[in-house]
Design an enzyme around this catalytic site. Structure first.
Site, PDB file in Angstrom:
ATOM      1  N   MET A 164      -5.834  21.132  46.387  1.00 35.78           N
ATOM      2  CA  MET A 164      -6.657  19.922  46.336  1.00 35.78           C
ATOM      3  C   MET A 164      -6.728  19.393  47.761  1.00 35.78           C
ATOM      4  O   MET A 164      -5.738  18.884  48.291  1.00 35.78           O
ATOM      5  CB  MET A 164      -6.005  18.916  45.382  1.00 35.78           C
ATOM      6  N   ARG A 297      -0.926  13.491  38.890  1.00 33.46           N
ATOM      7  CA  ARG A 297      -0.047  12.314  38.877  1.00 33.46           C
ATOM      8  C   ARG A 297       0.966  12.381  37.743  1.00 33.46           C
ATOM      9  O   ARG A 297       2.146  12.045  37.929  1.00 33.46           O
ATOM     10  CB  ARG A 297      -0.897  11.043  38.790  1.00 33.46           C
ATOM     11  N   TYR A 441       3.178  11.437  47.519  1.00 35.24           N
ATOM     12  CA  TYR A 441       1.962  12.225  47.328  1.00 35.24           C
ATOM     13  C   TYR A 441       1.342  11.986  45.955  1.00 35.24           C
ATOM     14  O   TYR A 441       1.971  11.463  45.051  1.00 35.24           O
ATOM     15  CB  TYR A 441       2.148  13.703  47.629  1.00 35.24           C
ATOM     16  N   GLU A 442       0.069  12.339  45.868  1.00 34.23           N
ATOM     17  CA  GLU A 442      -0.776  12.051  44.699  1.00 34.23           C
ATOM     18  C   GLU A 442      -0.898  10.556  44.422  1.00 34.23           C
ATOM     19  O   GLU A 442      -1.055  10.131  43.282  1.00 34.23           O
ATOM     20  CB  GLU A 442      -0.274  12.784  43.444  1.00 34.23           C
ATOM     21  N   GLY A 443      -0.840   9.769  45.471  1.00 31.46           N
ATOM     22  CA  GLY A 443      -0.979   8.316  45.346  1.00 31.46           C
ATOM     23  C   GLY A 443       0.373   7.650  45.396  1.00 31.46           C
ATOM     24  O   GLY A 443       1.209   7.842  44.521  1.00 31.46           O
TER      25      GLY A 443
END
Length: 595
Positions: A164, A297, A441-443
């Protein structure tokens, strides 16, 4: 060196007893997802993770990945490639993917225990197949038929992996600032030019091809986030008929030097006119991106859970063996030169904190995954809609809380070792270092908090919260006269009421000043997580009492739940006070000046 044993007894209790997953799977049409099949998945998953992945964990941390600067080729740590080959041969890559693309077609929630085992056994290795699932979901929901045929089958089989590619050096959370360009070509493809950073598994030697999903701008793109498109850009060129060709113009420019997950390749990826194909509609890339992001997430939340469980297992073993001092109330083991440290109240506090957050967090994470299955496959449209609202509401809570608790639990576990936890010999410091990335990571946790309060509560009017509170209310009503659950039902009902009131106060304040959302978001998220966990602990005790589990198991669940309600749930009081202090409790800091 730390060790790992899959907690199959508790996994089965959560999946089959608390959540009733087998009956739900059958109702959703997953006729192959029987108890026998799922038990076999658990047993074989435990064998693979315990005997193949776990032994590679410390070596992967020490050796890390290496980059050949001349070619841009990344080599993974010793044993990683062979372990991946076993993973593919065992059919694990396509466990929950559709059968029409070569998968085994099991429900999403059936793969969650395996994901937890992989992350506990070897988080860095687990990052290589991780984003293949996100790429698969994006292509399933947004890809053209030929793209699904060409890219999905090798991804599902595990012959290729996915990435991604979102973040750029100047933009992380604010994707509206991205500069990567996409130029249309006569054959319907696009040339992609730009640099992406922090790309997990951007290059490696586990597979022959890597499918990059890349956000970029078309020449006519409007500014900001409304001008972003999504492209599939393989490492080795692939045409519309699935024929592979020359190596694409994409390569790893460097590997990041990181605090943890050294065995995971975190790459700077340079796209120099690489061939790509548009996924979905032009300028609608964020929609497809969030399909990947939401999958990732929930998966990262499980990373925090897995690391917490492994840390707890090792801290428990050490605390039972390590002899230091005598208990304050007198010697508990007078035949030994000192008592094991597990008799000391403060050590038990740390261990029980980890236990409460791990076992309660397991139900929370598995339930969110089960809601994904219901949202996608329930026959009733109303049920699908409600499950979808619950997934959206629970995702930021699962991601943020399980990872924040992962940091807390790995540090508690290290602390039980004292100075021995700080040195590399026992492997505890690696778990603590590895856990830290999961909150980023991933927000980040802050982004999850804004998503929960700003979007899921304010913008969407709390539809997911209302569905969850209704679930809590039904449970409390059903057990209102259950004397054995009184110590949990009363406090749970009270917290649910306070949660509603707190949400209304935040909404009122935000109407007058939008900055109140940012001021309250983190504390609101953590408050929500602790109340969600209280519900699952109360339900776990109720389920255990009515189950065929041993009395020792039932007593253990009750004791841990009692600890949670007495020692951890009161954290909500501090979070509520912080929320009520409002934006006024956050004085401004000068933008310029000395520290």
């Amino acid at each position: 060196m730390s060790s790992y044993q899959a907690p199959l007894t508790d996994m089965r209790f959560v999946l089959f007893d608390v959540l009733g997953a087998e009956a739900t799977f059958q109702r959703l049409g997953y006729t192959e997802a029987t108890r026998d099949v799922l038990d076999a998945v658990l047993e074989e998953g435990a064998r693979f993770t315990e005997t193949v992945l776990a032994p590679l964990n410390s070596e992967g941390d020490r050796k890390g990945c290496s980059l050949d600067q001349a070619t841009g080729a990344v080599t993974t740590p010793p044993g990683f490639k062979q372990a991946y080959a076993q993973y593919v041969d065992g059919g694990w890559a396509g466990l929950t993917s559709p059968a029409e693309f070569g998968g085994q077609g099991l429900p999403h929630a059936a793969g969650v225990p395996l994901k937890e085992m992989i992350d506990a056994a070897n988080l860095a290795w687990g990052n290589f197949p991780l984003l293949s699932h996100g790429a698969t979901e994006a292509l399933l929901h947004h890809g053209e038929a030929w793209q699904q045929e060409v890219f999905l089958k090798p991804l599902v089989e595990g012959r290729w992996t996915g990435t991604m590619c979102l973040t750029e050096p100047h933009c992380g959370t604010d994707l509206g600032l991205l500069k990567t360009r996409a130029e249309p070509q006569a054959d319907g493809s696009y040339t992609i030019t730009g640099t992406k950073i922090f790309i997990t598994a951007g290059d490696h030697d586990l597979t022959d091809n890597i499918v990059h999903l890349v956000l970029a701008r078309l020449p006519d793109a409007p500014s900001g986030s409304k001008g972003i498109s999504l492209f599939v850009v393989p490492k080795v060129r692939v045409d519309r008929d699935g024929n592979t060709g020359a190596v694409n113009a994409v390569r790893c420019g460097s590997l990041e030097h990181k605090m943890g997950i050294h065995g995971s390749a975190t790459c700077v990826m340079n796209f120099d006119g690489a061939q790509g194909w548009l996924i979905g509609q032009p300028h609608k890339g964020l929609m497809a991106m969030f399909t990947m992001m939401n999958t990732a997430r929930l998966a990262v939340g499980l990373q925090g859970l897995g690391l917490s469980d492994r840390a707890l297992q090792n801290a428990l073993r050490y605390s039972r063996e390590r002899l230091q001092m005598r208990a304050l109330s007198g010697a508990k083991f007078p035949d030994k030169p000192a008592d094991p440290i597990i008799v000391h109240p403060d050590v038990r506090r740390m261990l029980l904190t980890c236990k409460a957050l791990v076992e309660g967090g397991r139900v929370m994470g598995y339930d969110a995954a089960l809601q994904v299955d219901i949202a996608q496959h329930a026959a009733d449209a109303g049920e699908r809609e409600q499950a979808d609202a619950l997934v959206g509401f629970l995702t930021p809570i699962v991601k943020a809380c399980l990872t924040e608790w992962g940091v807390e639990c790995t540090y508690h576990a290290l602390q039980c070792y004292g100075g021995h936890g700080y040195i590399a010999e026992h492997g505890m410091e690696q778990l603590a270092r590895d856990a830290r990335i999961t909150t980023l990571y991933e927000g980040t946790t802050g982004i999850q908090a804004l998503d929960l309060l700003g979007r899921k509560i304010m913008q969407l009017q709390g539809v997911g919260l209302k569905a969850f509170l209704a679930q809590v209310s039904r449970f409390c009503d059903e057990h209102a006269d259950h004397a054995a659950l009184a110590e949990f039902i009363g406090p749970l009902r009270e917290k649910a009421t306070q949660w509603q009131q707190l949400t209304m106060r935040v909404g009122k304040n935000a109407a007058a000043n939008p900055d109140e959302i940012g001021a309250a978001a983190y504390d609101y998220l953590m408050y929500s997580g602790y109340v969600v966990l209280a519900y699952w602990w109360a339900r776990s005790v109720a389920t255990a009492e009515a189950s065929a589990q041993s009395q020792a198991f039932k007593d253990d669940k009750r004791a841990t739940a009692t600890f949670y309600f007495a020692r951890i749930l009161p954290r909500t009081l501090a979070h509520a006070a912080a929320i009520d202090s409002g934006i006024g409790g956050l004085p401004s800091l000068p933008v310029e000046g000395h520290a």
